[in-house]
Motif scaffolding. Structure first.
Motif, PDB file in Angstrom:
ATOM      1  N   GLN A  28      16.132   8.062  38.573  1.00 25.65           N
ATOM      2  CA  GLN A  28      15.753   6.697  38.257  1.00 25.65           C
ATOM      3  C   GLN A  28      16.882   5.959  37.561  1.00 25.65           C
ATOM      4  O   GLN A  28      17.133   4.800  37.798  1.00 25.65           O
ATOM      5  CB  GLN A  28      14.528   6.695  37.345  1.00 25.65           C
ATOM      6  N   GLN A  91      -1.128  -1.210  41.666  1.00 26.12           N
ATOM      7  CA  GLN A  91      -0.244  -1.728  42.689  1.00 26.12           C
ATOM      8  C   GLN A  91       0.009  -0.623  43.709  1.00 26.12           C
ATOM      9  O   GLN A  91      -0.262   0.542  43.475  1.00 26.12           O
ATOM     10  CB  GLN A  91       1.089  -2.193  42.108  1.00 26.12           C
ATOM     11  N   THR A 114       0.928  -7.653  46.736  1.00 18.35           N
ATOM     12  CA  THR A 114       0.978  -9.013  47.257  1.00 18.35           C
ATOM     13  C   THR A 114       1.818  -9.878  46.337  1.00 18.35           C
ATOM     14  O   THR A 114       1.873  -9.678  45.131  1.00 18.35           O
ATOM     15  CB  THR A 114      -0.423  -9.620  47.348  1.00 18.35           C
ATOM     16  N   ALA A 149      10.129   2.720  27.824  1.00 16.93           N
ATOM     17  CA  ALA A 149       9.135   2.865  28.889  1.00 16.93           C
ATOM     18  C   ALA A 149       9.393   4.178  29.605  1.00 16.93           C
ATOM     19  O   ALA A 149      10.211   4.256  30.492  1.00 16.93           O
ATOM     20  CB  ALA A 149       9.220   1.702  29.859  1.00 16.93           C
TER      21      ALA A 149
ATOM     22  N   TYR B 146      19.071  -1.064  30.364  1.00 17.88           N
ATOM     23  CA  TYR B 146      20.090  -1.096  31.419  1.00 17.88           C
ATOM     24  C   TYR B 146      20.912   0.188  31.480  1.00 17.88           C
ATOM     25  O   TYR B 146      21.697   0.378  32.403  1.00 17.88           O
ATOM     26  CB  TYR B 146      21.037  -2.276  31.207  1.00 17.88           C
ATOM     27  N   LYS B 148      21.360   4.641  30.166  1.00 21.74           N
ATOM     28  CA  LYS B 148      20.594   5.873  29.987  1.00 21.74           C
ATOM     29  C   LYS B 148      20.169   6.128  28.555  1.00 21.74           C
ATOM     30  O   LYS B 148      19.021   6.378  28.274  1.00 21.74           O
ATOM     31  CB  LYS B 148      21.470   7.057  30.428  1.00 21.74           C
ATOM     32  N   SER B 166       7.174  -1.651  26.886  1.00 23.40           N
ATOM     33  CA  SER B 166       6.863  -1.638  28.320  1.00 23.40           C
ATOM     34  C   SER B 166       8.077  -2.146  29.066  1.00 23.40           C
ATOM     35  O   SER B 166       8.741  -3.081  28.639  1.00 23.40           O
ATOM     36  CB  SER B 166       5.669  -2.555  28.630  1.00 23.40           C
ATOM     37  N   GLY B 167       8.349  -1.516  30.181  1.00 23.01           N
ATOM     38  CA  GLY B 167       9.492  -1.955  30.977  1.00 23.01           C
ATOM     39  C   GLY B 167       9.381  -1.429  32.381  1.00 23.01           C
ATOM     40  O   GLY B 167       8.503  -0.621  32.688  1.00 23.01           O
ATOM     41  N   TYR B 169      12.110  -0.111  33.961  1.00 25.39           N
ATOM     42  CA  TYR B 169      13.290   0.660  34.304  1.00 25.39           C
ATOM     43  C   TYR B 169      13.032   2.117  34.596  1.00 25.39           C
ATOM     44  O   TYR B 169      13.821   2.762  35.241  1.00 25.39           O
ATOM     45  CB  TYR B 169      14.351   0.536  33.207  1.00 25.39           C
ATOM     46  N   GLU B 170      11.932   2.669  34.099  1.00 30.52           N
ATOM     47  CA  GLU B 170      11.708   4.101  34.318  1.00 30.52           C
ATOM     48  C   GLU B 170      11.044   4.408  35.654  1.00 30.52           C
ATOM     49  O   GLU B 170      11.109   5.501  36.146  1.00 30.52           O
ATOM     50  CB  GLU B 170      10.867   4.701  33.190  1.00 30.52           C
ATOM     51  N   ARG B 171      10.350   3.501  36.233  1.00 29.79           N
ATOM     52  CA  ARG B 171       9.654   3.842  37.469  1.00 29.79           C
ATOM     53  C   ARG B 171       9.514   2.654  38.408  1.00 29.79           C
ATOM     54  O   ARG B 171       8.525   2.471  39.068  1.00 29.79           O
ATOM     55  CB  ARG B 171       8.286   4.441  37.159  1.00 29.79           C
ATOM     56  N   GLY B 172      10.527   1.831  38.430  1.00 31.20           N
ATOM     57  CA  GLY B 172      10.442   0.673  39.309  1.00 31.20           C
ATOM     58  C   GLY B 172       9.465  -0.337  38.734  1.00 31.20           C
ATOM     59  O   GLY B 172       8.921  -0.151  37.654  1.00 31.20           O
ATOM     60  N   TYR B 173       9.209  -1.410  39.428  1.00 29.53           N
ATOM     61  CA  TYR B 173       8.280  -2.427  38.938  1.00 29.53           C
ATOM     62  C   TYR B 173       6.871  -1.866  39.001  1.00 29.53           C
ATOM     63  O   TYR B 173       6.343  -1.611  40.057  1.00 29.53           O
ATOM     64  CB  TYR B 173       8.386  -3.693  39.777  1.00 29.53           C
ATOM     65  N   HIS B 174       6.277  -1.670  37.849  1.00 25.13           N
ATOM     66  CA  HIS B 174       4.995  -0.986  37.850  1.00 25.13           C
ATOM     67  C   HIS B 174       3.902  -1.724  37.122  1.00 25.13           C
ATOM     68  O   HIS B 174       2.767  -1.301  37.119  1.00 25.13           O
ATOM     69  CB  HIS B 174       5.146   0.399  37.236  1.00 25.13           C
ATOM     70  N   LEU B 176       1.517  -4.873  36.816  1.00 25.41           N
ATOM     71  CA  LEU B 176       1.035  -5.978  37.652  1.00 25.41           C
ATOM     72  C   LEU B 176       0.703  -7.178  36.789  1.00 25.41           C
ATOM     73  O   LEU B 176       0.148  -7.043  35.704  1.00 25.41           O
ATOM     74  CB  LEU B 176      -0.214  -5.523  38.411  1.00 25.41           C
ATOM     75  N   LYS B 182       0.628  -9.961  41.444  1.00 21.83           N
ATOM     76  CA  LYS B 182       1.959  -9.536  41.893  1.00 21.83           C
ATOM     77  C   LYS B 182       2.604  -8.716  40.771  1.00 21.83           C
ATOM     78  O   LYS B 182       2.171  -8.787  39.614  1.00 21.83           O
ATOM     79  CB  LYS B 182       2.846 -10.737  42.218  1.00 21.83           C
ATOM     80  N   SER B 183       3.624  -7.960  41.100  1.00 22.03           N
ATOM     81  CA  SER B 183       4.293  -7.195  40.058  1.00 22.03           C
ATOM     82  C   SER B 183       5.037  -8.128  39.117  1.00 22.03           C
ATOM     83  O   SER B 183       5.667  -9.094  39.555  1.00 22.03           O
ATOM     84  CB  SER B 183       5.281  -6.218  40.681  1.00 22.03           C
ATOM     85  N   TYR B 186       9.632 -10.575  35.270  1.00 15.76           N
ATOM     86  CA  TYR B 186      10.361 -11.549  34.463  1.00 15.76           C
ATOM     87  C   TYR B 186      11.214 -10.889  33.376  1.00 15.76           C
ATOM     88  O   TYR B 186      12.368 -11.245  33.187  1.00 15.76           O
ATOM     89  CB  TYR B 186       9.358 -12.525  33.837  1.00 15.76           C
TER      90      TYR B 186
END
Lengths: 169, 245
Positions: A28, A91, A114, A149, B146, B148, B166-167, B169-174, B176, B182-183, B186
């Protein structure tokens, strides 16, 4: 300083998670850094069933195309493989792995939620200036712990495993 | 002094003074087993899995489920719907269960006269008392989203504060944005500091989901928050007072 590990809950699930967590953490962080990452099959769990069985929210909705070129000594076929779409409850995502020379070279998350719109420039222009802002810079002083996170998505893990299984098939 | 427990696909780390006794660890394990059996969406035998598959009804729910659901309903209302646990008819309390677990572990420790501790469960942190290693307040670093391993800010946690981040960066946009379906993309990360671990965890997630609406929300509700976006940090002046200089 005494350290101790205690395992509870679903041993099979935790075993799977533990075995690939290090891989995921490393991967990741390097998604955008184009770092080759070795993924020998011995570290690849043999089945996803321990994660997916009875997972009411995991719905395999598609099997995207994959392309292969040749097998390698690692047992992983070269090419791009996309795992089944998984719904985490909030999601839907799928994970694509790229294998080069039998080595896992990149992982990407494909977001299938979506889309929508709606940033409010007016609100931002009013409220944001009321906050202190500064450019980021590293702080190396003493800390007791780190807040970040770090929570893993089981949907991510499940789709990743599916993609790796396809590469190893 | 440091105990590590693998549970719910995460590592729970408890640093305490004095050290945890075997009976305290047993109490914590029993709590975690109860929570896992009730809320683990990835365990087919858990109550929530059976509920989502219509094999159980809400009337069958254990006491802990009723309590957490009521708590989640409160936060859904407080956050104007940005904290959500139901999607496409399925229930998923992952956004609050971790904080609930930490809160209950805190109660177990205090009941056993353990007054100086830091509980770190998947990056959500609850502190109490002081860090006796250095005889000073607990200090928690906020991770650079940004890179490690870099720390961007150090927050001195007096008043038994909690801190959650919360972010994406650890698992993609997660996370919602439940209003826009939508994810949320911002912010790069959102950190909240609060006396309550449930407040800090839920608000960190909800603020991330709020996207640009989060700025006015924290000012209205007086929430101590720190946002990272496009290599810049934004935070309230009240939070500035907690930052190590």
């Amino acid at each position: 300083m005494k350290k101790r590990n205690i395992v509870i809950g679903s041993i099979a699930t935790l075993g799977l998670v533990a075995s690939i967590s290090a891989l995921l953490i490393y991967s990741q962080h390097n998604l955008d850094e184009n770092v080759n990452l070795s993924a020998p099959t011995s570290k690849t769990p043999s089945s996803t069933s321990t994660v997916t069985s009875g997972t009411s929210q995991s719905t395999s909705t598609s099997t995207p195309t994959s392309s292969t070129t040749s097998s390698s000594s690692s047992g992983m076929k070269n090419g791009s493989f996309t795992g089944a779409s998984e719904n985490s409850g909030f999601q839907t995502i799928s994970v694509t792995v790229n294998i080069k020379n039998g080595v896992l070279s990149s992982i990407s998350v494909n977001e299938l939620a979506t889309d929508g719109s709606g940033t409010s420039a007016a609100i931002v222009s009013q409220a944001q200036p009321m906050l202190i802002n500064e450019a980021i810079s590293t702080d190396s002083g003493y800390i007791s712990a780190v807040s970040g996170a770090t929570y893993f998505s089981n949907a991510f893990i499940t789709s990743l495993q599916d993609a790796l299984n396809k590469a190893s098939a | 002094m440091i105990r590590k427990i693998q549970t719910m696909s995460m590592e729970l780390i408890i640093e305490s003074f004095p050290e945890l006794s075997e009976s305290v660890i047993d109490d914590i394990n029993n709590l975690l087993t109860l929570i896992d059996d009730t809320f683990n969406n990835y365990n087919s035998n858990s109550y929530i899995s059976k509920l989502n598959l219509k094999k159980k009804t809400i009337d069958d729910s254990p006491k802990v489920f009723k309590y957490v659901k009521e708590l989640a309903d409160e936060y859904r209302k407080k956050t104007n719907g940005y904290f959500e646990y139901e999607f496409n008819g399925f229930l998923n309390f992952n956004g609050i269960v971790k904080a609930y677990a930490i809160s209950k572990i805190k109660d177990i420790l205090l009941t056993n006269n353990i007054n100086n501790f830091l509980i770190n469960f998947g990056g959500d942190i609850k502190t109490h008392g002081i860090d006796l290693k250095v005889n000073n307040n607990w200090v928690v670093g906020i991770k650079n989203p940004y890179t490690k391993n870099d720390i961007l800010k150090r927050i001195k946690l007096y008043k038994n504060y909690s801190i959650s981040t919360s972010g994406s960066y650890e698992r993609g946009y997660h996370i919602l944005n439940p209003i826009l379906k939508k994810s949320a993309t911002y912010f790069d990360s959102v950190t909240v500091v609060s006396e309550s671990i449930i407040d800090s965890d839920v608000f960190a997630t909800a603020l991330y989901a709020m996207e640009d609406n989060a700025y006015t929300y924290i000012l209205e509700k007086n929430i101590l928050a720190l946002f990272i976006k496009n290599n810049k940090i934004y935070f309230n002046s009240n939070l500035q007072k907690l930052c190590n200089q």
